[in-house]
Design an enzyme around this catalytic site. Sequence first.
Site, short mmCIF file in Angstrom:
data_model
loop_
_atom_site.label_atom_id
_atom_site.label_comp_id
_atom_site.label_asym_id
_atom_site.label_seq_id
_atom_site.Cartn_x
_atom_site.Cartn_y
_atom_site.Cartn_z
N THR A 19 0.82 -1.21 0.00
CA THR A 19 0.00 0.00 0.00
C THR A 19 0.85 1.26 0.00
O THR A 19 0.44 2.29 -0.54
CB THR A 19 -0.93 -0.01 1.24
OG1 THR A 19 -1.77 -1.15 1.12
CG2 THR A 19 -1.79 1.22 1.33
N SER A 65 1.61 -7.60 -0.43
CA SER A 65 2.42 -8.56 0.35
C SER A 65 1.67 -9.86 0.62
O SER A 65 2.26 -10.82 1.13
CB SER A 65 2.93 -7.93 1.64
OG SER A 65 1.93 -7.85 2.61
N ASP A 99 0.53 -6.50 5.31
CA ASP A 99 -0.14 -7.76 5.66
C ASP A 99 0.82 -8.86 6.11
O ASP A 99 0.48 -9.65 6.99
CB ASP A 99 -1.00 -8.24 4.49
CG ASP A 99 -2.27 -7.41 4.34
OD1 ASP A 99 -2.60 -6.65 5.28
OD2 ASP A 99 -2.94 -7.51 3.29
N LYS A 171 0.80 -7.05 13.15
CA LYS A 171 -0.32 -6.23 12.68
C LYS A 171 -1.53 -6.58 13.53
O LYS A 171 -1.93 -7.75 13.60
CB LYS A 171 -0.59 -6.49 11.20
CG LYS A 171 -1.60 -5.54 10.60
CD LYS A 171 -1.70 -5.67 9.09
CE LYS A 171 -2.70 -4.67 8.53
NZ LYS A 171 -2.79 -4.72 7.07
N GLU A 289 2.04 -30.98 30.08
CA GLU A 289 1.58 -31.80 28.95
C GLU A 289 2.55 -31.68 27.75
O GLU A 289 2.65 -32.59 26.94
CB GLU A 289 0.18 -31.35 28.53
CG GLU A 289 -0.50 -32.35 27.62
CD GLU A 289 -1.91 -31.91 27.19
OE1 GLU A 289 -2.53 -31.09 27.89
OE2 GLU A 289 -2.35 -32.39 26.14
C1 SIN Z 1 -0.89 -3.00 2.99
O1 SIN Z 1 0.18 -2.79 2.48
O2 SIN Z 1 -1.26 -2.33 3.97
C2 SIN Z 1 -1.87 -4.05 2.58
C3 SIN Z 1 -1.52 -4.75 1.32
C4 SIN Z 1 -0.19 -5.44 1.40
O3 SIN Z 1 0.14 -6.02 2.43
O4 SIN Z 1 0.51 -5.40 0.39
#
Ligand code: SIN
Length: 331
Positions: A19, A65, A99, A171, A289
């Site tokens: 973005t 991404s 992302d 994120k 466990e």
């Molecule tokens: C972003 O960049 O905020 C969303 C899209 C991506 O991860 O390329």
Amino acid sequence: MNNPKNSSANILILATGGTIAGTAGAALKRDYRPGQIGIDAFIQQADALGLKARLTGREVAAIGSEDMHPDLWSTLYSACAEAMDDPQVDGVVITHGTDTAEETALLLDLTLPTNKPIVLVGAMRPADAVGSDGMRNFVNAIRVAADGDASGRGVLLVMSDRVISARDARKARTSGTDAFRGFPRDSIASVTPSSLDWFGDPWATDRPARFAFPDKFPTVPILYAYAGMQTDAVDCLMQDGTKGIVLAGFGEGNAPGIIRRRLAEAAESEIVVVRASRVDEGLVDRESEDDESGFIAARGLNPVKARILLQVMLASGINDPALIQQAFDRR
Ligand code: SIN
């Protein structure tokens, strides 16, 4: 060595898209396409602001991404490794979609030395949106990468005036410019175009790379826990060639009894099982466990980052659960 304070630093910009390089074509449109603006245009805009740094750009990719993949990781890794050895480069900034930025950041953090700053940066709003955060984040990232005190802290991520270490960054929001959090440790510095304040000393000065960059990424799926899940959810992940499974469990890494038993069988058949949590924040600590079932506790790493650490270790031939647990325990 990277530059002393107050001299002009040489910063290599590796652009991957996202973005931060996205445009909608109209400020009021919701949809946009990532990776539309070339790195040269970005550098020109940043230069016009009078930054105290010499910027050189290389366009590695122009993708959203969500399409990040091991071949591109390998290209990024090689470019960073070269820059770490190049006396003409003081620091590296990687522009990246938000992302999967946390996965790329951790992978590079685990596989590169800490002698120069490597900073990932993205944006939540495309470049032509009203109130776009891209250029501010970019300028902040350059300020960090050009700072003599930024090395020895591993790979860093800069968003919304915060500097977060790769190990901690995640994120945490789908939208809004304040989308990233650090956990367990929050920001390690605050940055604006006119200031940079570190909250502590570097902790990893001149540390060599911890692990080799994988030649091949082993198959490690993530199993997301939900109420009423049945063992077929595990069975369909236990294909030939599966080397590990990361559980995105309830709460502190929990799952229904039938699933835990099935995962213990997987661990017995030499699939490494890591228990992480589907909850956004909180530690997943070892329980008795885990000793009985041969599981690893992900501690502070979320499922996607636990997967990266496990893949890097398995690719290095490390599959002893005790050694893997140590790497998860380590800051
Ligand atoms: C972003 O960049 O905020 C969303 C899209 C991506 O991860 O390329």
